[in-house]
Design a protein around this motif. Structure first.
Motif, mmCIF file in Angstrom:
data_model
loop_
_atom_site.group_PDB
_atom_site.id
_atom_site.type_symbol
_atom_site.label_atom_id
_atom_site.label_comp_id
_atom_site.label_asym_id
_atom_site.label_seq_id
_atom_site.Cartn_x
_atom_site.Cartn_y
_atom_site.Cartn_z
ATOM 1 N N LEU A 1 0.852 -1.168 0.000
ATOM 2 C CA LEU A 1 0.000 0.000 0.000
ATOM 3 C C LEU A 1 0.900 1.233 0.000
ATOM 4 O O LEU A 1 1.859 1.300 0.775
ATOM 5 C CB LEU A 1 -0.910 -0.011 1.224
ATOM 6 C CG LEU A 1 -1.730 1.232 1.490
ATOM 7 C CD1 LEU A 1 -2.768 1.429 0.408
ATOM 8 C CD2 LEU A 1 -2.413 1.103 2.827
ATOM 9 N N TYR A 2 0.594 2.173 -0.881
ATOM 10 C CA TYR A 2 1.335 3.422 -0.931
ATOM 11 C C TYR A 2 0.352 4.542 -1.252
ATOM 12 O O TYR A 2 -0.463 4.404 -2.164
ATOM 13 C CB TYR A 2 2.428 3.370 -2.001
ATOM 14 C CG TYR A 2 3.185 4.663 -2.135
ATOM 15 C CD1 TYR A 2 4.165 5.014 -1.216
ATOM 16 C CD2 TYR A 2 2.901 5.551 -3.161
ATOM 17 C CE1 TYR A 2 4.861 6.205 -1.328
ATOM 18 C CE2 TYR A 2 3.587 6.749 -3.292
ATOM 19 C CZ TYR A 2 4.567 7.068 -2.371
ATOM 20 O OH TYR A 2 5.242 8.258 -2.476
ATOM 21 N N ALA A 3 0.436 5.623 -0.488
ATOM 22 C CA ALA A 3 -0.416 6.785 -0.750
ATOM 23 C C ALA A 3 0.442 8.043 -0.655
ATOM 24 O O ALA A 3 1.237 8.189 0.274
ATOM 25 C CB ALA A 3 -1.558 6.855 0.251
ATOM 26 N N LEU A 4 0.286 8.913 -1.629
ATOM 27 C CA LEU A 4 0.978 10.194 -1.640
ATOM 28 C C LEU A 4 -0.087 11.273 -1.728
ATOM 29 O O LEU A 4 -0.826 11.344 -2.715
ATOM 30 C CB LEU A 4 1.927 10.280 -2.843
ATOM 31 C CG LEU A 4 2.641 11.614 -3.023
ATOM 32 C CD1 LEU A 4 3.591 11.871 -1.855
ATOM 33 C CD2 LEU A 4 3.383 11.629 -4.344
ATOM 34 N N HIS A 5 -0.188 12.091 -0.682
ATOM 35 C CA HIS A 5 -1.192 13.160 -0.636
ATOM 36 C C HIS A 5 -0.479 14.497 -0.772
ATOM 37 O O HIS A 5 0.208 14.943 0.140
ATOM 38 C CB HIS A 5 -1.982 13.102 0.676
ATOM 39 C CG HIS A 5 -2.789 11.850 0.807
ATOM 40 N ND1 HIS A 5 -3.961 11.645 0.120
ATOM 41 C CD2 HIS A 5 -2.577 10.726 1.525
ATOM 42 C CE1 HIS A 5 -4.447 10.460 0.412
ATOM 43 N NE2 HIS A 5 -3.616 9.871 1.256
ATOM 44 N N GLN A 6 -0.617 15.105 -1.940
ATOM 45 C CA GLN A 6 -0.029 16.412 -2.230
ATOM 46 C C GLN A 6 -1.118 17.263 -2.866
ATOM 47 O O GLN A 6 -1.047 17.585 -4.043
ATOM 48 C CB GLN A 6 1.167 16.257 -3.173
ATOM 49 C CG GLN A 6 2.307 15.450 -2.615
ATOM 50 C CD GLN A 6 3.038 16.196 -1.519
ATOM 51 O OE1 GLN A 6 3.265 17.399 -1.597
ATOM 52 N NE2 GLN A 6 3.394 15.475 -0.483
ATOM 53 N N ASP A 7 -2.175 17.559 -2.091
ATOM 54 C CA ASP A 7 -3.313 18.295 -2.639
ATOM 55 C C ASP A 7 -2.845 19.433 -3.528
ATOM 56 O O ASP A 7 -1.890 20.115 -3.175
ATOM 57 C CB ASP A 7 -4.186 18.851 -1.511
ATOM 58 C CG ASP A 7 -5.106 17.776 -0.930
ATOM 59 O OD1 ASP A 7 -5.378 16.790 -1.625
ATOM 60 O OD2 ASP A 7 -5.531 17.931 0.215
ATOM 61 N N PRO A 8 -3.450 19.596 -4.687
ATOM 62 C CA PRO A 8 -4.719 19.031 -5.111
ATOM 63 C C PRO A 8 -4.601 17.645 -5.752
ATOM 64 O O PRO A 8 -5.605 17.037 -6.088
ATOM 65 C CB PRO A 8 -5.247 20.035 -6.125
ATOM 66 C CG PRO A 8 -4.019 20.572 -6.781
ATOM 67 C CD PRO A 8 -2.983 20.608 -5.672
ATOM 68 N N TRP A 9 -3.366 17.103 -5.933
ATOM 69 C CA TRP A 9 -3.191 15.782 -6.553
ATOM 70 C C TRP A 9 -2.838 14.743 -5.503
ATOM 71 O O TRP A 9 -2.030 15.000 -4.616
ATOM 72 C CB TRP A 9 -2.094 15.831 -7.618
ATOM 73 C CG TRP A 9 -2.480 16.660 -8.793
ATOM 74 C CD1 TRP A 9 -2.138 17.963 -9.030
ATOM 75 C CD2 TRP A 9 -3.313 16.269 -9.873
ATOM 76 N NE1 TRP A 9 -2.698 18.405 -10.202
ATOM 77 C CE2 TRP A 9 -3.437 17.372 -10.743
ATOM 78 C CE3 TRP A 9 -3.976 15.092 -10.214
ATOM 79 C CZ2 TRP A 9 -4.179 17.335 -11.909
ATOM 80 C CZ3 TRP A 9 -4.715 15.049 -11.386
ATOM 81 C CH2 TRP A 9 -4.804 16.169 -12.215
ATOM 82 N N ASN A 10 -3.430 13.572 -5.630
ATOM 83 C CA ASN A 10 -3.165 12.476 -4.709
ATOM 84 C C ASN A 10 -3.014 11.185 -5.506
ATOM 85 O O ASN A 10 -3.710 10.972 -6.501
ATOM 86 C CB ASN A 10 -4.296 12.330 -3.688
ATOM 87 C CG ASN A 10 -4.431 13.579 -2.839
ATOM 88 O OD1 ASN A 10 -3.532 13.931 -2.093
ATOM 89 N ND2 ASN A 10 -5.547 14.286 -2.982
ATOM 90 N N LEU A 11 -2.109 10.328 -5.057
ATOM 91 C CA LEU A 11 -1.815 9.064 -5.728
ATOM 92 C C LEU A 11 -1.981 7.930 -4.726
ATOM 93 O O LEU A 11 -1.566 8.050 -3.569
ATOM 94 C CB LEU A 11 -0.378 9.077 -6.256
ATOM 95 C CG LEU A 11 0.160 7.788 -6.860
ATOM 96 C CD1 LEU A 11 -0.559 7.474 -8.174
ATOM 97 C CD2 LEU A 11 1.657 7.890 -7.070
#
Length: 124
Positions: A1-11
């Motif tokens: 599981l990997y999540a990158l939250h860099q609002d406004p873009w999220n992966l």
């Protein structure tokens, strides 16, 4: 599981392996590998829209040691969706899985699948 939250873009990326055991009727669903990759745009604080690619490869099921012919195979789906904040910690998730590649074993059909859920967020 990997999540990158860099609002406004999220992966979001995830992969899992699902192992099954035989049930009391002698049936065993085939093990499966599942994966997803999703990119989301959050144009507003209470709204995110996204596009993903979901996949699954499942091995054949077996009944009392006999492989079942019309089970298992590969399915890959394009998955558009939206996340809307209803109120406070309540969020509405909506997604549509639209198959774009299928290599199913035996005679099987796979059509679009819609998902709708309400989630309660524990984080502030």
């Amino acid at each position: 599981l990997y999540a990158l939250h860099q609002d406004p873009w999220n992966l979001f990326l995830a992969a899992s392996y699902r192992a099954h055991t035989r049930n009391r009727f002698g049936y065993r669903y085939g093990d499966a590998v599942l994966w997803t990759a999703r990119l989301e745009l959050r144009p507003l604080e209470r709204l995110a829209i996204g596009l993903g690619l979901d996949g699954r490869y499942a091995w054949r099921d077996d009944a009392s040691g006999e492989p079942q012919q019309n089970t298992g195979g590969l399915a890959v789906a394009l998955t558009p969706g939206a996340i809307v904040n209803l109120a406070g910690p309540f969020w509405l998730y909506a997604r549509l899985q639209a198959p774009v590649l299928t290599k199913l074993l035996g005679e099987q059909r796979l059509g679009p699948t819609a998902f709708l859920s309400v989630q309660y967020s524990l984080s502030p």
